[in-house]
Design an enzyme around this catalytic site. Structure first.
Site, short mmCIF file in Angstrom:
data_model
loop_
_atom_site.label_atom_id
_atom_site.label_comp_id
_atom_site.label_asym_id
_atom_site.label_seq_id
_atom_site.Cartn_x
_atom_site.Cartn_y
_atom_site.Cartn_z
N CYS A 83 0.86 -1.21 -0.12
CA CYS A 83 0.03 0.04 0.05
C CYS A 83 0.97 1.30 -0.16
O CYS A 83 1.91 1.29 0.36
CB CYS A 83 -1.09 0.05 1.07
SG CYS A 83 -0.30 -0.20 2.77
N GLU A 132 -8.01 8.53 3.81
CA GLU A 132 -7.85 8.22 2.50
C GLU A 132 -8.76 8.09 1.68
O GLU A 132 -9.98 7.46 2.04
CB GLU A 132 -6.73 7.14 2.34
CG GLU A 132 -5.40 7.44 3.36
CD GLU A 132 -4.44 6.26 3.03
OE1 GLU A 132 -3.38 6.38 3.08
OE2 GLU A 132 -4.79 5.06 2.92
#
Length: 197
Positions: A83, A132
């Site tokens: 990620c 996010e």
């Protein structure tokens, strides 16, 4: 805030250290500006673009990584394959492929988009906040891993049952279950019903 190796990159052209910038986005995922990486994660957090990758082997097992102890955010915890954050102007797909290679030393044999998810996850250990807009990717992995020890402490391939067992006893990233649950339809399509995802 001092610039640290985790929030800076060296520019060979100028010989200087430059801050890593993230793309700030609105609730629809439209870019509205940039912010220095660590500053974007300070409470209450600035909504920014991110990506999460889930790679599987030929047996339908998910590759997990344990984040290196030296990372500034969520060190030592388990999480999905890879990620991170695209650089400003970089496509999430290109960033996902780039960081998978940088962290694990291998390129996905197949990588496909699996939607997006928006979340707000404070990290109690660091005090940082993950606000996010996350682009999800699923894919297949072939070939030996060559993890970068600065990024990855350990790796493991797990079945759904093994993941449940590990998740019950080990510490995982605050965002892990959110991104996995959001990616599950694409994971099932990729791995087939026999894999059990």
């Amino acid at each position: 805030m001092p610039i640290t190796p985790a929030t800076a990159m060296h520019s060979p052209q100028s010989g200087t250290t430059e801050a890593i910038l993230l793309e700030l986005v609105d609730e629809d995922g439209t870019t509205i500006g940039t912010e220095e990486k660590l500053a974007a994660h300070q409470p209450p957090g600035r909504l920014h673009r991110a990506f999460s990758v889930f790679l599987f082997d030929e047996r339908g097992r998910l590759l997990l990584q344990q984040r290196a102890l030296g990372k500034y955010h969520s060190p030592g915890v388990w999480s999905n394959t890879c990620c991170g954050h695209p650089y400003p102007g970089e496509s999430p797909f290109a960033a996902a492929a780039r960081r998978t290679y940088e962290e694990l030393g291998v390129s996905p044999a197949l990588l496909g988009e699996a939607g997006t998810v928006r979340y707000n996850h404070p990290d109690p250990a660091s005090g940082l906040v993950e606000q996010e807009f996350n682009h999800l990717f699923v894919g297949l992995l072939r070939g030996p891993l060559r993890p970068d020890p600065e990024e990855v402490g350990s790796t493991a391939f797990v079945t759904p049952a093994e993941l449940a067992e590990r998740h019950a006893k080990d510490t995982f990233s605050a965002w892990f279950m959110t991104v996995l649950d959001s990616a599950r339809p694409a994971v099932r399509e990729l791995t087939g019903p026999a894999a059990g995802w």
